[in-house]
Design a protein around this motif. Structure first.
Motif, PDB file in Angstrom:
ATOM      1  N   GLY A   1       7.131   1.501  12.088  1.00 31.23           N
ATOM      2  CA  GLY A   1       8.112   0.436  12.064  1.00 31.23           C
ATOM      3  C   GLY A   1       7.503  -0.953  11.968  1.00 31.23           C
ATOM      4  N   ARG A   2       6.179  -1.024  11.825  1.00 28.57           N
ATOM      5  CA  ARG A   2       5.514  -2.325  11.716  1.00 28.57           C
ATOM      6  C   ARG A   2       5.808  -2.991  10.381  1.00 28.57           C
ATOM      7  NH1 ARG A   2      -0.743  -1.337  13.629  1.00 28.57           N
ATOM      8  NH2 ARG A   2      -0.402  -1.285  15.899  1.00 28.57           N
ATOM      9  N   ASP A   3       5.730  -4.325  10.391  1.00 32.34           N
ATOM     10  CA  ASP A   3       5.798  -5.062   9.135  1.00 32.34           C
ATOM     11  C   ASP A   3       4.535  -4.813   8.328  1.00 32.34           C
ATOM     12  OD1 ASP A   3       8.242  -6.258   9.666  1.00 32.34           O
ATOM     13  OD2 ASP A   3       7.350  -8.061  10.545  1.00 32.34           O
ATOM     14  N   LEU A   4       4.721  -4.646   7.030  1.00 31.76           N
ATOM     15  CA  LEU A   4       3.618  -4.538   6.081  1.00 31.76           C
ATOM     16  C   LEU A   4       3.756  -5.684   5.078  1.00 31.76           C
ATOM     17  CD1 LEU A   4       3.810  -0.698   5.303  1.00 31.76           C
ATOM     18  CD2 LEU A   4       2.362  -1.834   7.005  1.00 31.76           C
ATOM     19  N   VAL A   5       2.631  -6.185   4.609  1.00 30.93           N
ATOM     20  CA  VAL A   5       2.638  -7.253   3.614  1.00 30.93           C
ATOM     21  C   VAL A   5       1.952  -6.738   2.354  1.00 30.93           C
ATOM     22  CG1 VAL A   5       1.964  -9.609   3.046  1.00 30.93           C
ATOM     23  CG2 VAL A   5       2.563  -9.020   5.401  1.00 30.93           C
ATOM     24  N   MET A   6       2.685  -6.713   1.262  1.00 30.58           N
ATOM     25  CA  MET A   6       2.119  -6.315  -0.016  1.00 30.58           C
ATOM     26  C   MET A   6       1.664  -7.560  -0.773  1.00 30.58           C
ATOM     27  SD  MET A   6       3.761  -3.979  -3.027  1.00 30.58           S
ATOM     28  CE  MET A   6       3.032  -3.931  -4.660  1.00 30.58           C
ATOM     29  N   VAL A   7       0.439  -7.511  -1.268  1.00 25.80           N
ATOM     30  CA  VAL A   7      -0.147  -8.631  -1.989  1.00 25.80           C
ATOM     31  C   VAL A   7      -0.351  -8.242  -3.447  1.00 25.80           C
ATOM     32  CG1 VAL A   7      -2.136 -10.162  -2.181  1.00 25.80           C
ATOM     33  CG2 VAL A   7      -1.289  -9.495   0.072  1.00 25.80           C
ATOM     34  N   VAL A   8       0.139  -9.072  -4.340  1.00 25.80           N
ATOM     35  CA  VAL A   8      -0.064  -8.882  -5.777  1.00 25.80           C
ATOM     36  C   VAL A   8      -1.042  -9.949  -6.247  1.00 25.80           C
ATOM     37  CG1 VAL A   8       1.036  -8.963  -8.048  1.00 25.80           C
ATOM     38  CG2 VAL A   8       2.221  -7.895  -6.120  1.00 25.80           C
ATOM     39  N   SER A   9      -2.150  -9.515  -6.836  1.00 18.95           N
ATOM     40  CA  SER A   9      -3.158 -10.460  -7.307  1.00 18.95           C
ATOM     41  C   SER A   9      -3.609 -10.072  -8.706  1.00 18.95           C
ATOM     42  CB  SER A   9      -4.367 -10.479  -6.363  1.00 18.95           C
ATOM     43  OG  SER A   9      -5.161  -9.314  -6.533  1.00 18.95           O
ATOM     44  N   SER A  10      -4.415 -10.922  -9.292  1.00 16.10           N
ATOM     45  CA  SER A  10      -4.936 -10.630 -10.626  1.00 16.10           C
ATOM     46  C   SER A  10      -5.906  -9.470 -10.607  1.00 16.10           C
ATOM     47  CB  SER A  10      -5.618 -11.881 -11.198  1.00 16.10           C
ATOM     48  OG  SER A  10      -6.649 -12.322 -10.321  1.00 16.10           O
ATOM     49  N   ASP A  11      -6.308  -9.043  -9.401  1.00 15.72           N
ATOM     50  CA  ASP A  11      -7.260  -7.949  -9.259  1.00 15.72           C
ATOM     51  C   ASP A  11      -6.600  -6.657  -8.805  1.00 15.72           C
ATOM     52  OD1 ASP A  11      -9.886  -6.960  -9.438  1.00 15.72           O
ATOM     53  OD2 ASP A  11     -10.194  -7.202  -7.281  1.00 15.72           O
ATOM     54  N   GLY A  12      -5.269  -6.650  -8.700  1.00 13.99           N
ATOM     55  CA  GLY A  12      -4.573  -5.445  -8.280  1.00 13.99           C
ATOM     56  C   GLY A  12      -3.608  -5.708  -7.145  1.00 13.99           C
ATOM     57  N   HIS A  13      -3.151  -4.615  -6.513  1.00 16.24           N
ATOM     58  CA  HIS A  13      -2.205  -4.704  -5.410  1.00 16.24           C
ATOM     59  C   HIS A  13      -2.865  -4.214  -4.124  1.00 16.24           C
ATOM     60  CE1 HIS A  13       1.410  -4.197  -8.410  1.00 16.24           C
ATOM     61  NE2 HIS A  13       0.682  -5.287  -8.626  1.00 16.24           N
ATOM     62  N   GLY A  14      -2.492  -4.828  -3.007  1.00 14.82           N
ATOM     63  CA  GLY A  14      -2.998  -4.404  -1.711  1.00 14.82           C
ATOM     64  C   GLY A  14      -1.888  -4.405  -0.684  1.00 14.82           C
ATOM     65  N   LEU A  15      -2.078  -3.658   0.401  1.00 10.91           N
ATOM     66  CA  LEU A  15      -1.073  -3.557   1.455  1.00 10.91           C
ATOM     67  C   LEU A  15      -1.760  -3.780   2.800  1.00 10.91           C
ATOM     68  CD1 LEU A  15       2.012  -2.875   1.631  1.00 10.91           C
ATOM     69  CD2 LEU A  15       1.300  -0.562   2.319  1.00 10.91           C
ATOM     70  N   PHE A  16      -1.255  -4.761   3.570  1.00 12.37           N
ATOM     71  CA  PHE A  16      -1.824  -5.109   4.866  1.00 12.37           C
ATOM     72  C   PHE A  16      -0.875  -4.746   5.995  1.00 12.37           C
ATOM     73  CE2 PHE A  16      -4.070  -7.899   1.972  1.00 12.37           C
ATOM     74  CZ  PHE A  16      -5.349  -8.016   2.516  1.00 12.37           C
ATOM     75  N   ASP A  17      -1.448  -4.277   7.097  1.00 11.82           N
ATOM     76  CA  ASP A  17      -0.711  -4.134   8.347  1.00 11.82           C
ATOM     77  C   ASP A  17      -0.565  -5.532   8.931  1.00 11.82           C
ATOM     78  OD1 ASP A  17      -0.254  -3.918  11.228  1.00 11.82           O
ATOM     79  OD2 ASP A  17      -0.666  -1.781  11.016  1.00 11.82           O
ATOM     80  N   ALA A  18       0.664  -5.983   9.153  1.00 13.14           N
ATOM     81  CA  ALA A  18       0.895  -7.365   9.582  1.00 13.14           C
ATOM     82  C   ALA A  18       0.611  -7.587  11.058  1.00 13.14           C
ATOM     83  CB  ALA A  18       2.330  -7.776   9.271  1.00 13.14           C
ATOM     84  N   VAL A  19       0.318  -6.542  11.812  1.00  7.14           N
ATOM     85  CA  VAL A  19      -0.021  -6.695  13.225  1.00  7.14           C
ATOM     86  C   VAL A  19      -1.529  -6.753  13.428  1.00  7.14           C
ATOM     87  CG1 VAL A  19       0.172  -5.688  15.539  1.00  7.14           C
ATOM     88  CG2 VAL A  19       2.113  -5.583  13.960  1.00  7.14           C
ATOM     89  N   THR A  20      -2.259  -5.860  12.776  1.00  9.60           N
ATOM     90  CA  THR A  20      -3.715  -5.810  12.945  1.00  9.60           C
ATOM     91  C   THR A  20      -4.469  -6.548  11.854  1.00  9.60           C
ATOM     92  OG1 THR A  20      -3.971  -3.769  11.652  1.00  9.60           O
ATOM     93  CG2 THR A  20      -3.486  -3.539  14.014  1.00  9.60           C
ATOM     94  N   GLY A  21      -3.840  -6.750  10.696  1.00  9.18           N
ATOM     95  CA  GLY A  21      -4.522  -7.354   9.557  1.00  9.18           C
ATOM     96  C   GLY A  21      -5.297  -6.356   8.720  1.00  9.18           C
ATOM     97  N   ASP A  22      -5.299  -5.084   9.109  1.00  9.68           N
ATOM     98  CA  ASP A  22      -6.042  -4.077   8.356  1.00  9.68           C
ATOM     99  C   ASP A  22      -5.443  -3.876   6.969  1.00  9.68           C
ATOM    100  OD1 ASP A  22      -7.838  -3.529  10.439  1.00  9.68           O
ATOM    101  OD2 ASP A  22      -6.471  -2.075  11.326  1.00  9.68           O
ATOM    102  N   LYS A  23      -6.300  -3.752   5.973  1.00  6.86           N
ATOM    103  CA  LYS A  23      -5.832  -3.385   4.638  1.00  6.86           C
ATOM    104  C   LYS A  23      -5.720  -1.866   4.607  1.00  6.86           C
ATOM    105  CE  LYS A  23      -7.310  -5.515   0.976  1.00  6.86           C
ATOM    106  NZ  LYS A  23      -8.186  -5.975  -0.121  1.00  6.86           N
ATOM    107  N   ILE A  24      -4.513  -1.349   4.419  1.00  3.91           N
ATOM    108  CA  ILE A  24      -4.293   0.084   4.547  1.00  3.91           C
ATOM    109  C   ILE A  24      -4.107   0.776   3.205  1.00  3.91           C
ATOM    110  CG2 ILE A  24      -3.375  -0.124   6.880  1.00  3.91           C
ATOM    111  CD1 ILE A  24      -0.580   0.052   5.757  1.00  3.91           C
ATOM    112  N   ALA A  25      -3.985   0.010   2.134  1.00  4.07           N
ATOM    113  CA  ALA A  25      -3.877   0.622   0.808  1.00  4.07           C
ATOM    114  C   ALA A  25      -4.319  -0.382  -0.236  1.00  4.07           C
ATOM    115  CB  ALA A  25      -2.447   1.093   0.524  1.00  4.07           C
ATOM    116  N   ARG A  26      -4.841   0.156  -1.355  1.00  2.00           N
ATOM    117  CA  ARG A  26      -5.328  -0.694  -2.443  1.00  2.00           C
ATOM    118  C   ARG A  26      -5.100   0.024  -3.755  1.00  2.00           C
ATOM    119  NH1 ARG A  26      -6.363  -5.783  -4.153  1.00  2.00           N
ATOM    120  NH2 ARG A  26      -8.285  -5.993  -5.314  1.00  2.00           N
ATOM    121  N   GLU A  27      -4.653  -0.683  -4.774  1.00  5.48           N
ATOM    122  CA  GLU A  27      -4.433  -0.093  -6.099  1.00  5.48           C
ATOM    123  C   GLU A  27      -4.922  -1.066  -7.166  1.00  5.48           C
ATOM    124  OE1 GLU A  27      -4.181   2.208  -8.792  1.00  5.48           O
ATOM    125  OE2 GLU A  27      -3.037   3.103  -7.122  1.00  5.48           O
TER     126      GLU A  27
END
Length: 222
Positions: free
Chosen positions: A69-95
């Motif tokens: 149920g935590r907030d996740l932040v998806m980041v779209v960049s020129s180098d791809g997409h990433g997904l961060f856990d908004a509580v710990t800051g951990d990057k939990i996925a990368r594409e």
């Protein structure tokens, strides 16, 4: 008969009026407010003042982890997409290997991109370079505003006094928490849950959370 020359559109335009005394006072108050930490219960997710580096950041969006149920932040960049856990800051996925049609949100009407990691199979709406927006208020009275008293450098204000003009003292009912004076501003706002604040520039992602967790700071690499 004497003909008179008609003024063209450029000649007809009037000079922009000067700021009123009230407007100047408000602008000066914003310019004088230094960057300060966000008040309790908010805490920064990343240790660095400007968050975590994300080169070529285009936009961000929020999702919810289906298990925690935590907030996740998806980041779209020129180098791809990433997904961060908004509580710990951990990057939990990368594409990085993206379908060109889904690499940026401007290809679809709702400015969304396909989710990844735990939110794969869904779509996440993205705010940033291509438009869109994030929540600017929470249900319990917090407000986030982006102001530009010294264009083109945006300042992000967090408040509990209902927003501008912020007549009360700085750092008591309103706080200047971020100054984008080094990189191009993309977007800022709350998560739909109201538990996360995100500010994105073309080079960084900054997060604040008010959800308790055993880990004070997450990873700081991107």
């Amino acid at each position: 008969m004497k003909w008179t020359k008609q003024a063209g559109p450029a000649e007809q335009s009037e000079r922009e009026p000067e700021l009123s005394a009230y407007q100047r006072a408000m602008r000066n108050r914003l310019l004088a407010a230094p960057v300060v930490p966000a008040p309790e219960p908010w805490r920064p997710v990343f240790e660095h003042t400007y968050g975590v580096a994300v080169g070529g950041l285009l936009g961000i969006g929020f999702a919810t982890h289906p298990d925690s149920g935590r907030d996740l932040v998806m980041v779209v960049s020129s180098d791809g997409h990433g997904l961060f856990d908004a509580v710990t800051g951990d990057k939990i996925a990368r594409e990085r290997d993206l379908d060109p049609e889904d690499s940026t949100p401007d290809a679809v009407v709702d400015l969304s991109c396909p989710g990844l990691g735990p939110v794969a199979g869904s779509r996440v709406r993205i705010a940033g370079l291509f438009g869109g927006g994030l929540h600017t208020t929470t249900g319990d009275g917090w407000t986030l505003e982006v102001v530009t008293p010294a264009w083109p450098n945006e300042r992000v204000l967090l408040s509990r006094d209902g927003g501008l003009p912020h007549a009360g003292p700085h750092a008591e009912q309103w706080w200047h928490i971020f100054h984008s004076n080094y990189s191009t501003f993309r977007t800022a706002g709350f998560s739909p849950s109201g538990q996360t604040i995100a500010v994105a520039t073309s080079s960084d992602l900054a997060l604040w959370t008010r959800r308790l967790d055993d880990t004070l700071f997450g990873s700081t690499g991107a």
